[in-house]
Design a protein around this motif. Structure first.
Motif, PDB file in Angstrom:
ATOM      1  N   LEU A 201       0.801  -1.217   0.000  1.00  0.00           N
ATOM      2  CA  LEU A 201       0.000   0.000   0.000  1.00  0.00           C
ATOM      3  C   LEU A 201       0.840   1.275   0.000  1.00  0.00           C
ATOM      4  O   LEU A 201       0.462   2.275  -0.622  1.00  0.00           O
ATOM      5  CB  LEU A 201      -0.954  -0.007   1.204  1.00  0.00           C
ATOM      6  N   TYR A 202       1.978   1.267   0.677  1.00  0.00           N
ATOM      7  CA  TYR A 202       2.773   2.487   0.757  1.00  0.00           C
ATOM      8  C   TYR A 202       3.281   2.929  -0.614  1.00  0.00           C
ATOM      9  O   TYR A 202       3.550   4.108  -0.851  1.00  0.00           O
ATOM     10  CB  TYR A 202       3.939   2.314   1.735  1.00  0.00           C
ATOM     11  N   PHE A 210       4.052  11.706  -4.136  1.00  0.00           N
ATOM     12  CA  PHE A 210       4.618  12.006  -2.818  1.00  0.00           C
ATOM     13  C   PHE A 210       5.148  10.712  -2.200  1.00  0.00           C
ATOM     14  O   PHE A 210       4.810   9.617  -2.654  1.00  0.00           O
ATOM     15  CB  PHE A 210       3.613  12.717  -1.898  1.00  0.00           C
ATOM     16  N   PRO A 211       5.985  10.812  -1.182  1.00  0.00           N
ATOM     17  CA  PRO A 211       6.647   9.617  -0.641  1.00  0.00           C
ATOM     18  C   PRO A 211       5.731   8.752   0.204  1.00  0.00           C
ATOM     19  O   PRO A 211       4.770   9.235   0.822  1.00  0.00           O
ATOM     20  CB  PRO A 211       7.781  10.196   0.216  1.00  0.00           C
ATOM     21  N   GLY A 212       6.062   7.463   0.224  1.00  0.00           N
ATOM     22  CA  GLY A 212       5.390   6.514   1.090  1.00  0.00           C
ATOM     23  C   GLY A 212       6.417   5.677   1.822  1.00  0.00           C
ATOM     24  O   GLY A 212       7.518   5.446   1.318  1.00  0.00           O
ATOM     25  N   VAL A 213       6.063   5.229   3.019  1.00  0.00           N
ATOM     26  CA  VAL A 213       6.989   4.427   3.817  1.00  0.00           C
ATOM     27  C   VAL A 213       6.195   3.381   4.573  1.00  0.00           C
ATOM     28  O   VAL A 213       5.073   3.648   5.032  1.00  0.00           O
ATOM     29  CB  VAL A 213       7.800   5.321   4.792  1.00  0.00           C
ATOM     30  N   ARG A 214       6.740   2.192   4.660  1.00  0.00           N
ATOM     31  CA  ARG A 214       6.107   1.125   5.448  1.00  0.00           C
ATOM     32  C   ARG A 214       6.874   0.965   6.754  1.00  0.00           C
ATOM     33  O   ARG A 214       8.098   0.848   6.757  1.00  0.00           O
ATOM     34  CB  ARG A 214       6.089  -0.194   4.687  1.00  0.00           C
ATOM     35  N   GLU A 244       2.384   3.600   5.939  1.00  0.00           N
ATOM     36  CA  GLU A 244       1.657   2.343   6.064  1.00  0.00           C
ATOM     37  C   GLU A 244       2.192   1.602   7.285  1.00  0.00           C
ATOM     38  O   GLU A 244       3.329   1.127   7.287  1.00  0.00           O
ATOM     39  CB  GLU A 244       1.824   1.469   4.822  1.00  0.00           C
ATOM     40  N   ALA A 245       1.384   1.539   8.316  1.00  0.00           N
ATOM     41  CA  ALA A 245       1.767   0.817   9.527  1.00  0.00           C
ATOM     42  C   ALA A 245       1.313  -0.635   9.367  1.00  0.00           C
ATOM     43  O   ALA A 245       0.124  -0.937   9.432  1.00  0.00           O
ATOM     44  CB  ALA A 245       1.133   1.452  10.757  1.00  0.00           C
TER      45      ALA A 245
END
Length: 352
Positions: A201-202, A210-214, A244-245
């Protein structure tokens, strides 16, 4: 599984990460542990209240305490949080009375708390709608020249809603100071995560620019560090971030759900071994930052909390029929007043 940010192993061992670091005092770690335990105890009591017929429904956060407490404690006083309906741990961090949460599920209030007092918006039942609310609020913050940030909470199932995609688009195009915090507990009621997306998902964030992080959602240290950085980036004009947690919903989706019908006992047991509270306790004990007296005191406080919220929940007064007309508009509304008067006259017709 894609690499995820982790600062605390399942055995309570502290590890470093090149991009996310955090320096916590022993007192701060003890505070996080206390948060986790008390939030879980409140949630457990709420489930029991529902099972005994005192609440109409309850959405448990069991297993997701670290994601909520870590991100909640990353918020500055002026930041605004937009929850869904399961963010009881974030509400705790924002100073919302737990009984106010119970009031909504008991059906005695429309919401139960002032969003402006706590910078914690009312619960949103419509899946994903709060992400658009958050972006709109963030754009207002941006135009006011404020240095606050906004965070929107939602689940993996909500990520499939059109509202969330629209929120991503607006946030990206306008570089809004908002953090999208997705608690991927891997089950959208009975639909597994692989039915929601063919990629982690991230990574969806990159398609919107834009940035994503898991992050390990069962690691309160990592959730705190990652969210703190994302909020800092938002405040400093670097736009949105998707966090994304990666966690697990240990219990049912709500108390009307039976997870045993769609997932295995082996899966649930494996995730219980990754309990977010156990790893912080192991860290504290292993580094001699807390002893038996501390853990016993926290458990005693948790028991008192459970008894207190139960007592006060049962004491909540039932609203009168006319309460449905209250808190609908910020000011006077002619049509609503007319309808309220008509309803009052109707009720008076039953007076003996």
């Amino acid at each position: 599984m894609p690499e995820l940010v982790r600062l605390l192993t399942e055995d309570g061992e502290r590890i470093e990460h090149p991009d996310y670091d955090i320096d916590l005092t022993a007192e701060e770690v003890r505070g996080l542990y206390r948060d986790l335990v008390l939030v879980r105890r409140f949630d457990t009591e709420a489930v029991a209240l529902q099972r005994q017929g005192e609440l109409g429904l309850w959405a448990s956060l069991l297993g997701q305490e670290a994601a909520q407490v870590g991100s909640g404690r990353a918020l500055a006083a002026g930041d605004m949080a937009f929850p869904s309906y399961r963010e009881h741990g974030v509400a705790w961090c924002r100073g919302v009375d737990p009984v106010a949460l119970l009031g909504m599920f008991r059906g005695v209030s429309h919401g139960g708390w002032d969003p402006r007092e706590h910078n914690f918006h009312l619960y949103t039942i419509v899946i994903g709608a709060q992400t658009l609310h958050a972006v709109g609020y963030a754009m207002g913050v941006q135009r006011d020249g404020d240095d606050a940030a906004v965070i929107a909470y939602f689940g993996d199932g909500a990520s499939s809603q059109g509202d969330v995609s629209e929120a991503f688009t607006w946030a990206s195009v306008f570089n809004a100071p908002v953090v999208f915090f997705c608690q991927n507990n891997q089950w959208a009621i009975s639909a597994p995560a692989e039915r929601q997306s063919r990629i982690p998902l991230y990574r969806r964030a990159s398609g919107f620019g834009f940035p994503g992080v898991r992050v390990d959602g069962n690691d309160v240290f990592a959730c705190l560090a990652v969210t703190r950085k994302a909020l800092k980036d938002a405040r400093e004009g670097r736009g949105p971030t998707l966090v994304e947690a990666f966690t697990y919903r240990m219990g049912a989706h709500t108390t009307s759900d039976d997870p045993a019908r769609y997932r295995t006992a082996e899966e649930s047991q494996a995730w219980r071994a990754r309990d977010p509270i156990a790893r912080v306790r192991a860290y504290l004990a292993g580094n001699r930052l807390a002893g038996p007296e501390f853990f016993e005191a926290v458990e005693a406080e948790a028991d008192l909390l459970g008894k207190d919220v139960r007592r006060r929940c049962l004491e909540l007064p039932d609203p009168g029929p006319a309460a449905m007309f209250e808190h609908i508009h910020s000011g006077r509304h002619a049509l609503l007043e007319e309808e309220s008067a008509q309803y009052a006259a109707y009720l008076d017709g039953f007076t003996l």
